[in-house]
Enzyme design. Structure first.
Site, PDB file in Angstrom:
ATOM      1  N   ASP A 181       0.135   1.706   6.257  1.00 35.89           N
ATOM      2  CA  ASP A 181      -0.246   0.773   5.195  1.00 35.89           C
ATOM      3  C   ASP A 181      -1.681   1.033   4.785  1.00 35.89           C
ATOM      4  O   ASP A 181      -2.508   1.482   5.581  1.00 35.89           O
ATOM      5  CB  ASP A 181      -0.109  -0.667   5.679  1.00 35.89           C
ATOM      6  N   GLY A 324      -5.435   1.813  10.580  1.00 35.14           N
ATOM      7  CA  GLY A 324      -4.275   1.688   9.712  1.00 35.14           C
ATOM      8  C   GLY A 324      -3.918   3.027   9.098  1.00 35.14           C
ATOM      9  O   GLY A 324      -4.138   4.084   9.709  1.00 35.14           O
ATOM     10  N   GLU A 325      -3.357   3.013   7.907  1.00 36.11           N
ATOM     11  CA  GLU A 325      -3.029   4.212   7.142  1.00 36.11           C
ATOM     12  C   GLU A 325      -1.880   5.017   7.738  1.00 36.11           C
ATOM     13  O   GLU A 325      -1.460   6.016   7.155  1.00 36.11           O
ATOM     14  CB  GLU A 325      -4.254   5.132   6.994  1.00 36.11           C
ATOM     15  N   GLY A 326      -1.406   4.651   8.923  1.00 39.10           N
ATOM     16  CA  GLY A 326      -0.418   5.453   9.635  1.00 39.10           C
ATOM     17  C   GLY A 326      -1.035   6.406  10.633  1.00 39.10           C
ATOM     18  O   GLY A 326      -0.332   7.205  11.261  1.00 39.10           O
TER      19      GLY A 326
END
Length: 369
Positions: A181, A324-326
């Site tokens: 995300d 975050g961001e994966g």
């Protein structure tokens, strides 16, 4: 599932567990290979899980993974609950697209393509590629502490968009998804969802997010989660309504993505508290869906820990990555690939009816499957 009416109950019928017969075959095959059972730790468990998910023994290599990242801004960020300014998630998206974000760098290192899906960024859509913005539901989400994040119609559109992305990935041959995300205020929305579904207080699930907020911002975040939780509780019996009240467009789309990925038998590696919260909502819709997900890493966020415990998912890594961001999930992908390679390539040394630990026969090294 019906095209004209979204009925979440359909997922309970459409989602099946990974193939139990194949799982047993994979376990039996592993007993006939070296090193001894247990010597490879969780790689054994992962290899068997992959075989069941793929429905084949030996397991196929994970050759076409994809990182899928849902993006959005949350109105609650106006309260100062994040270290980033409200409405600035588009800068994170631009870094991901330019290859300068943390997860983008890791994805390049692992040779994993990145797909960013804008569901509710607070920016002009013309600032980003059309492929990124084509699923956008609205510009930013409502402030969950005082209003619904989405209308009912917007929630359904976002949920269907997530389903469509899952179908596109499955149709393209993606064999594993790293889910991430990109948001500002997203961990606050995730905290509300986790607290509501786990029956806990705001302070129990509220962490400091990827920006490491100070004590005053943490107290503001706790207050926002508390206020959002008050609004979320009446919607607990209706997962789509719950997402509309507090989830926002990106989290709603992620939930639809997770459920449809399970329908399409696509394994998904979860990242941090946001993907864990969406998975928790999806589990409420269809309990078998959990069998298609892996927890990539333990971020240290209390909300993530609560959600994973409720779903009985044990993270593969403990790295404390909260960016975050994966990124955290991406770190676990090499383990998944390694498990697949070992499960596929370790030679079978003993016939199927030989006792465990029996010496290899004259055909040692031949795959008897």
């Amino acid at each position: 599932m019906s095209e004209d009416r979204l009925n979440l109950d359909d997922f309970g019928d459409l989602i099946e567990r990974p193939d139990g017969g194949v799982r047993r075959d994979a376990e039996e095959r592993r007993l006939r290979t070296a090193p001894p059972r247990g010597a490879l730790g969780r790689l054994d468990e992962l290899g068997v899980w992959l075989a069941a998910a793929q429905g084949r023994v030996p397991v196929a290599p994970v050759e076409r993974p994809r990182m899928v990242v849902f993006a959005g801004d949350h109105g609650v960020a106006e309260l100062g609950v994040s270290g980033r300014p409200a409405g600035s998630a588009h800068t994170l998206v631009r870094a991901a697209l330019d290859g300068t974000g943390a997860a983008a760098i890791l994805a390049r290192l692992a040779d994993v393509p990145v797909r960013v899906v804008d569901m509710g960024l607070d920016c002009d859509p013309g600032e980003l590629p059309a492929e990124v913005t084509r699923h956008r539901v609205r510009r930013g989400s409502g402030r969950l502490d005082v209003e619904d994040a989405l209308t009912a119609q917007e929630a359904e559109r976002a949920f269907r968009a997530g389903m469509a992305v899952a179908d596109e990935e499955a149709d393209a041959g993606t064999d594993a998804v790293v889910l991430g995300d990109l948001s500002v205020g997203g961990t606050t929305a995730a905290g509300v969802l986790v607290a509501a579904l786990c029956g806990t207080d705001a302070s129990v699930v509220t962490g400091r997010g990827g920006t490491g907020i100070d004590d005053l911002a943490w107290m503001r975040k706790c207050a926002a989660v508390r206020d959002g939780l008050r609004r979320a509780r009446p919607a607990l019996g209706d997962p789509l309504r719950l997402l509309a009240v507090t989830g926002g467009a990106d989290l709603t789309a992620m939930t639809g993505f997770l459920l449809q990925s399970a329908v399409r038998r696509t394994p998904v590696i979860l990242d941090g508290v946001v993907s864990a919260a969406c998975a928790l909502v999806a589990q409420r819709v269809a309990f078998r869906a959990t069998d298609w997900w892996l927890a990539g890493q333990r971020s240290g966020e209390p909300g993530q820990a609560r959600a994973l415990d409720r779903m009985a998912l044990d993270p593969l890594l403990d790295q404390g990555v909260t960016v975050g961001e994966g990124a955290g999930a991406l770190l676990a992908l090499p383990l998944v690939r390694a498990a697949a390679a070992l499960a596929a390539e370790l030679p079978v040394d003993a016939p199927a009816d030989a006792p465990v630990g029996a010496p290899a026969g004259p055909d040692a090294g031949l795959d008897a499957t």
